[in-house]
Structures are given as C-alpha cells and as structure tokens.
Write an enzyme that holds these catalytic residues in place. Structure first.
Site, PDB file in Angstrom:
ATOM      1  CB  ALA A  69      -0.881  -0.016   1.235  1.00  0.00           C
ATOM      2  N   GLY A 114       0.409  -5.038   0.661  1.00  0.00           N
ATOM      3  CA  GLY A 114      -0.729  -5.111  -0.272  1.00  0.00           C
ATOM      4  C   GLY A 114      -0.368  -5.838  -1.559  1.00  0.00           C
ATOM      5  CD  GLU A 117      -2.769  -7.523   2.556  1.00  0.00           C
ATOM      6  OE1 GLU A 117      -2.268  -6.390   2.341  1.00  0.00           O
ATOM      7  OE2 GLU A 117      -3.618  -7.726   3.435  1.00  0.00           O
ATOM      8  CD  GLU A 137       1.219  -5.447   5.514  1.00  0.00           C
ATOM      9  OE1 GLU A 137       2.112  -6.311   5.672  1.00  0.00           O
ATOM     10  OE2 GLU A 137       0.447  -5.434   4.546  1.00  0.00           O
TER      11      GLU A 137
HETATM   12  N1  COA Z   1       4.595   3.148  -0.678  1.00  0.00           N
HETATM   13  C1  COA Z   1       5.018   4.313  -1.203  1.00  0.00           C
HETATM   14  N2  COA Z   1       6.187   4.447  -1.837  1.00  0.00           N
HETATM   15  C2  COA Z   1       6.966   3.370  -1.925  1.00  0.00           C
HETATM   16  C3  COA Z   1       6.600   2.130  -1.402  1.00  0.00           C
HETATM   17  C4  COA Z   1       5.343   2.030  -0.748  1.00  0.00           C
HETATM   18  N3  COA Z   1       4.883   0.884  -0.228  1.00  0.00           N
HETATM   19  N4  COA Z   1       7.585   1.228  -1.635  1.00  0.00           N
HETATM   20  C5  COA Z   1       8.539   1.905  -2.299  1.00  0.00           C
HETATM   21  N5  COA Z   1       8.176   3.194  -2.479  1.00  0.00           N
HETATM   22  C6  COA Z   1       8.920   4.260  -3.144  1.00  0.00           C
HETATM   23  C7  COA Z   1      10.086   4.758  -2.302  1.00  0.00           C
HETATM   24  O1  COA Z   1       9.638   5.703  -1.339  1.00  0.00           O
HETATM   25  C8  COA Z   1      10.958   5.368  -3.368  1.00  0.00           C
HETATM   26  O2  COA Z   1      10.406   6.610  -3.744  1.00  0.00           O
HETATM   27  P1  COA Z   1      11.366   7.909  -3.955  1.00  0.00           P
HETATM   28  O3  COA Z   1      12.304   7.491  -5.067  1.00  0.00           O
HETATM   29  O4  COA Z   1      10.423   8.986  -4.333  1.00  0.00           O
HETATM   30  O5  COA Z   1      12.075   8.096  -2.650  1.00  0.00           O
HETATM   31  C9  COA Z   1      10.760   4.418  -4.553  1.00  0.00           C
HETATM   32  O6  COA Z   1       9.522   3.736  -4.317  1.00  0.00           O
HETATM   33  C10 COA Z   1      11.858   3.380  -4.688  1.00  0.00           C
HETATM   34  O7  COA Z   1      11.947   2.686  -3.460  1.00  0.00           O
HETATM   35  P2  COA Z   1      13.325   2.534  -2.612  1.00  0.00           P
HETATM   36  O8  COA Z   1      12.942   2.323  -1.178  1.00  0.00           O
HETATM   37  O9  COA Z   1      14.232   3.670  -2.915  1.00  0.00           O
HETATM   38  O10 COA Z   1      13.900   1.211  -3.244  1.00  0.00           O
HETATM   39  P3  COA Z   1      14.918   0.183  -2.539  1.00  0.00           P
HETATM   40  O11 COA Z   1      15.396  -0.723  -3.621  1.00  0.00           O
HETATM   41  O12 COA Z   1      15.928   0.889  -1.729  1.00  0.00           O
HETATM   42  O13 COA Z   1      14.013  -0.664  -1.531  1.00  0.00           O
HETATM   43  C11 COA Z   1      12.022  -1.880  -0.846  1.00  0.00           C
HETATM   44  C12 COA Z   1      12.960  -1.495  -2.011  1.00  0.00           C
HETATM   45  C13 COA Z   1      10.843  -2.621  -1.435  1.00  0.00           C
HETATM   46  C14 COA Z   1      12.778  -2.799   0.122  1.00  0.00           C
HETATM   47  C15 COA Z   1      11.580  -0.605  -0.119  1.00  0.00           C
HETATM   48  O14 COA Z   1      11.072   0.308  -1.072  1.00  0.00           O
HETATM   49  C16 COA Z   1      10.485  -0.831   0.902  1.00  0.00           C
HETATM   50  O15 COA Z   1      10.762  -1.350   1.997  1.00  0.00           O
HETATM   51  N6  COA Z   1       9.244  -0.432   0.576  1.00  0.00           N
HETATM   52  C17 COA Z   1       8.136  -0.503   1.488  1.00  0.00           C
HETATM   53  C18 COA Z   1       7.630  -1.914   1.625  1.00  0.00           C
HETATM   54  C19 COA Z   1       6.506  -1.979   2.626  1.00  0.00           C
HETATM   55  O16 COA Z   1       6.660  -1.763   3.818  1.00  0.00           O
HETATM   56  N7  COA Z   1       5.302  -2.313   2.107  1.00  0.00           N
HETATM   57  C20 COA Z   1       4.151  -2.542   2.945  1.00  0.00           C
HETATM   58  C21 COA Z   1       3.324  -1.338   3.032  1.00  0.00           C
HETATM   59  S1  COA Z   1       1.865  -1.729   3.974  1.00  0.00           S
END
Ligand code: COA
Length: 263
Positions: A69, A114, A117, A137
């Site tokens: 999400a 999400g 999911e 989460e």
């Molecule tokens: N919501 C909003 N933005 C997200 C996102 C999410 N769930 N997941 C990634 N992004 C965005 C990042 O903020 C970043 O944006 P920016 O370039 O404007 O800063 C972009 O996507 C790239 O992500 P980044 O974190 O830089 O990539 P990474 O390779 O370093 O890490 C992940 C990848 C997937 C490990 C990391 O993005 C992450 O942990 N995301 C969240 C996962 C999460 O908790 N999801 C559950 C939500 S309920």
C-alpha cells in the site's frame, strides 16, 4: 471494451488473455488510492467483458510486482478511515478472487504488504527468480488490511504464515516455492511467457467448468466439508446441462479436440 487508466496498463491479447500491469514503477507500483480504484474498475470490467477469458496481473519494471500500500497515504489515515479503506480494499481483492475466470499473478520482484495480498487473491502465482514476498506491515506498526492475515494461512498453513506475518521479513522465490506460496519459479525474462502459457492451458478447458471450479473452491473453503461437497454436487449437476459438457464428453468419445462454446 476500452481499458484506459492512469496507473494501470491493460492489454487484451488473442484468445481472451488480459495482461494487467500496475504501472507506477518509480514508486515500485505501490497501491495508491488511485491504483485501488482503477483495479476495482478493471476487474468489474473484466467480469462483464466476454472478450476477456483470463487475466495475468503483474507490475511494471524489473524490480517490483507491487511494494505494498502507499505508505505516504497510510501515514495520514485516521482510525475510521483505516477501517473503511481496509474493508474497501478487501472488497476489491475479493473481486479478483471471485472473477469467475482464472487470474494468475506474475510476481516479477517485490510483492510486499498489499502486493503480497494482491498476489494471494489471484488463483495461481508464478514468480521470477528475484521475487521477494512478504508482509512487512508489523514493521510499520500495522497489520495486513487487504486479506493477508486470512489468505496467507489458508495457503501455506498457520505456522508458516505466522512466521512471515510476525517477522515481517520477506521470503525469496525458492522459499516461496518450497512452502507453496508460489506455484512455479522461472527466470525473469520468461515470466510473462510462462504465465501466459499456464493461463492458455487453463483456457483450453471448458469455460463454464473453469468458472464453477473457481466457485466450488472459493465458496467451499468457507464451508464445512459436508456443505462444500453439497455445493460441488449442485455445480456438477448444473454442468451436466451445459453445451460444454455435451461437447467435452462427445469430443472425447469421437477422439477429437473439444470446441467449447462456454454455454
Ligand atoms: N509506498 C510508497 N512508496 C513506496 C513504497 C510504498 N509501499 N515502496 C517503495 N516506495 C517508493 C520509495 O519511497 C521510493 O520513492 P522515492 O524514489 O520517491 O524516494 C521508490 O519507491 C523506490 O523505493 P526505494 O525504497 O528507494 O527502493 P529500494 O530498492 O531501496 O528498496 C524496498 C525497495 C521494497 C525494500 C523498499 O522500497 C520498501 O521497503 N518499501 C516498502 C515496503 C513496505 O513496507 N510495504 C508494505 C506497506 S503496507
């Protein structure tokens, strides 16, 4: 039917194969409210569109299926909004599960929160070797809100689901395959091809039979064994009156390939 969206790409290929791509690669295809609204509209349209016989769901780019999400939106949600948004999201993913046509998730990288999911709501999951699937989460002080706490234990069992849910750590593709979270792991450059081949194999079978198989399994998992079997028998009886059943059995007896009409 025209499929035009801001955050999704939909291509309907020959033979009724629709490929839906969540298309926000700069945000790792995170499920913003716009994506969720468009997913709802797309699946409502797929249901009505006779030209669509099955769906592949994937994410844009080589890195992520869907990274969850949208955390920017989550950060500002109030308690009442949170409940409503979770109920709404659950309803949208129920639409995916209850489409009545096979839906395959082609998991091309991170499928988190999400995204996990969404993959769980699909009927079958094919993963690329770089896939990482999990529910982080709890690291945000939250729990799944789009059905994850319910679908994950039903798919992989309570103990394995709780390990994933309580640690928040994703599993890699090999582990996801080992525990039955994904059906198949393939090289990333073959992911769409393999997912499409699997879907086309399913679509070679009787369309009404596919629909009722999905109905029997989806409805039956919420029933007792006795009620589920009763439901199965009803669907079996209805199928006996279809052109598809007549054609399927006749084609076997005449040693030819069945030409199903979906009636
Ligand atoms: N919501 C909003 N933005 C997200 C996102 C999410 N769930 N997941 C990634 N992004 C965005 C990042 O903020 C970043 O944006 P920016 O370039 O404007 O800063 C972009 O996507 C790239 O992500 P980044 O974190 O830089 O990539 P990474 O390779 O370093 O890490 C992940 C990848 C997937 C490990 C990391 O993005 C992450 O942990 N995301 C969240 C996962 C999460 O908790 N999801 C559950 C939500 S309920």
């Amino acid at each position: 039917m025209a499929y035009e969206f801001e955050t999704l790409k939909v291509e309907v290929k020959d033979g009724g194969v629709a490929v839906l791509t969540v298309n926000r690669p700069d945000k790792l295809n995170a499920l913003s409210s716009v994506v969720m609204r468009e997913l709802e509209a797309a699946f409502a349209a797929f249901r009505e569109d006779a030209a669509v016989r099955g769906v592949i769901v994937t994410g844009a780019g080589a890195k992520a299926f869907v990274a969850g999400a949208d955390i920017g939106e989550l950060a500002t949600q109030t308690s009442l909004q949170g409940r409503d948004i979770a109920r709404k999201g659950q309803g949208i993913f129920d639409r995916v599960e209850n489409l009545g046509k096979p839906v395959i998730a082609a998991v091309n990288g991170f499928a988190l929160g999400g995204g996990c999911e969404l993959a769980l709501a699909c009927h079958v999951r094919v993963a690329s070797e770089n896939a990482k699937i999990g529910t982080p989460e709890v690291k945000l002080g939250l729990i799944c809100g789009y059905g994850g706490t319910q679908r994950l234990p039903r798919l992989v069992g309570r103990g394995r689901a709780l390990e994933i849910l309580l640690t928040g750590d994703p599993v890699d593709a090999a582990e996801a395959y080992r525990i039955g979270l994904v059906n198949k792991v393939v090289p990333q450059d073959k992911l769409l091809e393999e997912s499409e081949a699997l879907l086309r194999k399913m679509l070679g079978n009787g369309p009404v039979a596919l629909r009722y198989t999905l109905d029997a399994v989806n409805a039956g998992l919420g029933m007792t064994l006795a009620d589920g079997q009763d439901h199965e028998a009803t669907l079996f009886g209805v199928l006996c009156a279809t052109d598809d059943k007549r054609e399927g059995t006749q084609a076997f007896l005449e040693k030819r390939k069945a030409a199903f009409s979906g009636k």
